[in-house]
Scaffold this active site. Sequence first.
Site, PDB file in Angstrom:
ATOM      1  N   GLU A 135     -11.221  -3.378   0.011  1.00 24.49           N
ATOM      2  CA  GLU A 135      -9.980  -3.140  -0.728  1.00 24.49           C
ATOM      3  C   GLU A 135      -8.787  -3.259   0.205  1.00 24.49           C
ATOM      4  O   GLU A 135      -8.840  -2.822   1.358  1.00 24.49           O
ATOM      5  CB  GLU A 135     -10.026  -1.746  -1.358  1.00 24.49           C
ATOM      6  CG  GLU A 135      -8.922  -1.444  -2.327  1.00 24.49           C
ATOM      7  CD  GLU A 135      -9.163  -0.140  -3.080  1.00 24.49           C
ATOM      8  OE1 GLU A 135      -8.177   0.529  -3.421  1.00 24.49           O
ATOM      9  OE2 GLU A 135     -10.344   0.217  -3.328  1.00 24.49           O
ATOM     10  N   ASP A 137      -4.893  -2.088  -0.118  1.00 26.15           N
ATOM     11  CA  ASP A 137      -4.063  -1.224  -0.974  1.00 26.15           C
ATOM     12  C   ASP A 137      -2.590  -1.312  -0.637  1.00 26.15           C
ATOM     13  O   ASP A 137      -2.199  -1.280   0.534  1.00 26.15           O
ATOM     14  CB  ASP A 137      -4.454   0.251  -0.782  1.00 26.15           C
ATOM     15  CG  ASP A 137      -5.593   0.663  -1.683  1.00 26.15           C
ATOM     16  OD1 ASP A 137      -5.927  -0.087  -2.607  1.00 26.15           O
ATOM     17  OD2 ASP A 137      -6.151   1.746  -1.449  1.00 26.15           O
ATOM     18  N   GLU A 139       0.375   1.139  -2.299  1.00 20.85           N
ATOM     19  CA  GLU A 139       0.687   2.197  -3.254  1.00 20.85           C
ATOM     20  C   GLU A 139       2.119   2.657  -3.043  1.00 20.85           C
ATOM     21  O   GLU A 139       2.540   2.909  -1.914  1.00 20.85           O
ATOM     22  CB  GLU A 139      -0.275   3.372  -3.107  1.00 20.85           C
ATOM     23  CG  GLU A 139      -1.713   3.021  -3.478  1.00 20.85           C
ATOM     24  CD  GLU A 139      -2.674   4.180  -3.291  1.00 20.85           C
ATOM     25  OE1 GLU A 139      -3.537   4.362  -4.161  1.00 20.85           O
ATOM     26  OE2 GLU A 139      -2.536   4.905  -2.275  1.00 20.85           O
TER      27      GLU A 139
END
Length: 323
Positions: A135, A137, A139
Amino acid sequence: MQLLLRDPSLEASFSSPKVLQPKMERRVSPMPTLLFIAALMAASYFIISEAADSKGSFQDNFDIMWSQEHFSTSPDGQIWYLSLDKETGCGFQTKQRYRFGWFSMKLKLVGGDSAGVVTAYYMCTENGAGPTRDELDIEFLGNRTGQPYLIQTNVYKNGTGGREMRHMLWFDPTEDFHSYSVLWNNHQIVFFVDSTPVRVFKNNGEANNFFPNEKPMYLFSSIWNADEWATRGGLEKTDWKKAPFVSSYKDFSVDGCQWEDPYPACVSTTTQNWWDQYSAWHLSDSQKEDYAWVQRNLVIYDYCKDYERYPTLPVECSLSPWD
């Protein structure tokens, strides 16, 4: 929108981006030079044919993961909205998987009092927090009105993350759309805000347990409530009287290796694509200047400097982003 063919303008823009002047005041108010350069960079990064310039519908490129009723579009279908209320949020993912390339989207974040709200924009090998997922990310952590938005990035390999960095942004991401992009090849992963590299995550060229480079990934985005940790470590809770919270999206673009079972033609490093050529394996000199400014002025947290959490730093922390 469609899978882009190799565009020489993209290669040129990566190898010779414009230099941003490292002035601290850009944190509060973007300088005219920054805006001009961002426009130039956006033009050079995303020059694509009229047929491919965000003309495909949302349904051509994405699937809704949950809460269809919390998804809407502008009348022309070119801007997409995800909303969060006390009942649920919403999310979408690409129909295709990719292994290496350039991935970009323009977002305008939730305005006003958004404490506790997280807008996630990320790549993952699966739909769910599986124990062996890879993953990448991004955010965006909501805030109380007047406080700066924070952007948190993380990298997972085989289900293991813990590689967080947090940055401030040098503009208000709720006032207008800005590009958030990921360059991913077998040598490095670079997270960009507009044209500026904010994080560089290097590979060491050996088999390892930190650099995700083996599995294809979907691209996702979602909005959800995370007030147990997102704003001031969970001290600031979501004010549901301000709901619904809405994040906006447009201009998804990808120039990458689209995965086709059992293996796509571009599965190996071939240098046939600009994002897999030598100039994309390292930051250019001007990008290094931009990155140095970010490191000096905008980094809030870096796991590679958290000796209390990691008395022995992870091995990837010894790799230089400047190489």
